[in-house]
Enzyme design. Structure first.
Site, PDB file in Angstrom:
ATOM      1  N   SER A  73       0.820  -1.210   0.000  1.00 53.08           N
ATOM      2  CA  SER A  73       0.000   0.000   0.000  1.00 53.08           C
ATOM      3  C   SER A  73       0.853   1.259   0.000  1.00 53.08           C
ATOM      4  O   SER A  73       0.323   2.356  -0.198  1.00 53.08           O
ATOM      5  CB  SER A  73      -0.913   0.019   1.236  1.00 53.08           C
ATOM      6  N   HIS A  94      -2.886  -3.307  -5.769  1.00 54.84           N
ATOM      7  CA  HIS A  94      -3.237  -2.929  -4.401  1.00 54.84           C
ATOM      8  C   HIS A  94      -4.721  -3.135  -4.149  1.00 54.84           C
ATOM      9  O   HIS A  94      -5.557  -2.392  -4.665  1.00 54.84           O
ATOM     10  CB  HIS A  94      -2.841  -1.468  -4.151  1.00 54.84           C
ATOM     11  N   GLU A 106      -6.040  -1.027  -7.341  1.00 56.42           N
ATOM     12  CA  GLU A 106      -5.125  -0.143  -8.052  1.00 56.42           C
ATOM     13  C   GLU A 106      -4.057  -0.992  -8.724  1.00 56.42           C
ATOM     14  O   GLU A 106      -3.395  -1.805  -8.065  1.00 56.42           O
ATOM     15  CB  GLU A 106      -4.457   0.834  -7.083  1.00 56.42           C
ATOM     16  N   ASN A 144      -4.470   6.115  -1.241  1.00 58.63           N
ATOM     17  CA  ASN A 144      -3.759   6.504  -0.024  1.00 58.63           C
ATOM     18  C   ASN A 144      -3.103   7.878  -0.148  1.00 58.63           C
ATOM     19  O   ASN A 144      -2.948   8.585   0.851  1.00 58.63           O
ATOM     20  CB  ASN A 144      -2.713   5.455   0.346  1.00 58.63           C
TER      21      ASN A 144
END
Length: 206
Positions: A73, A94, A106, A144
């Site tokens: 991540s 991800h 992702e 993120n």
């Protein structure tokens, strides 16, 4: 098994389909069993030294066409790709927790990822019923990179006593349509994980 059992209990999957899924899973503790794998998704803890050792071993063991995909991540896909010795066959995939519910994945490419490999990775994500979004190897990728700074701001608001935990969470739920507030989400992700991500960004990108 627990996740499959929950889906069966909620009648989102039949018991027969659940058993079929479990029967297709092969467990092993021998890295040599991965030698002929077509697509390997790595999800070991976010420790770059551990990942380096793993990818150096996989690069020596696996067949040349094997695609390596890290579920990190926050760590650099490019760095891990270099460890493998075959960066052209390396991507990030991800997933988001809880994986059995969250649809987004992702798919991350580096400057050296083979375009054919990248499209295969996107296709694999679609084949397992998820929705793929593409991203370059930027810190935090898409979600993120946007989310973690917001979580940090929520924590700072509590620290400054600007607002309570309850009111911050309710504000984002009712005012921005979020399914849970940022502080509730931080606990769900894990405060240790949040700290790890931010410390890593500060160290690598001061």
């Amino acid at each position: 098994e627990a996740s499959i059992a929950k889906l069966v209990k909620k009648e989102k999957m039949t018991a027969k389909d659940g058993n079929n899924v479990l029967n297709r899973i092969k467990y092993t503790d021998k890295i040599s069993d991965l030698a002929n794998a077509d697509f390997i998704v790595e999800a070991v803890i976010e420790n770059i030294d551990l990942k380096q050792k793993l990818y150096e071993n996989l690069g020596q063991i696996c067949k040349p066409e094997t695609i390596f995909a890290s579920n990190t991540s926050s760590l650099s896909i490019s760095e891990m790709a270099a460890f493998s010795g075959r960066p052209e066959h390396f991507v990030g995939v991800h997933f988001f927790n809880p994986v059995q519910i969250m649809k987004l994945v992702e798919v991350i490419k580096t400057d050296r990822t083979d375009p054919v490999v990248f499209e295969k990775a996107r296709g694999w994500v679609s084949d397992i019923g998820k929705t793929a979004v593409s991203c370059g190897d930027t810190p935090g990728f898409i979600v993120n990179r946007l989310l973690v700074p917001a979580l940090m701001q929520a924590m700072l608001m509590v620290d400054r006593q600007d607002a309570s935990v309850r009111d911050i969470d309710l504000s984002l739920q009712l005012g921005a349509g979020h399914p849970m507030g940022p502080l509730h989400l931080s606990d769900y992700i894990g405060l240790d994980t949040c700290l790890f991500i931010v410390d890593g960004w500060i160290e690598k990108y001061p």
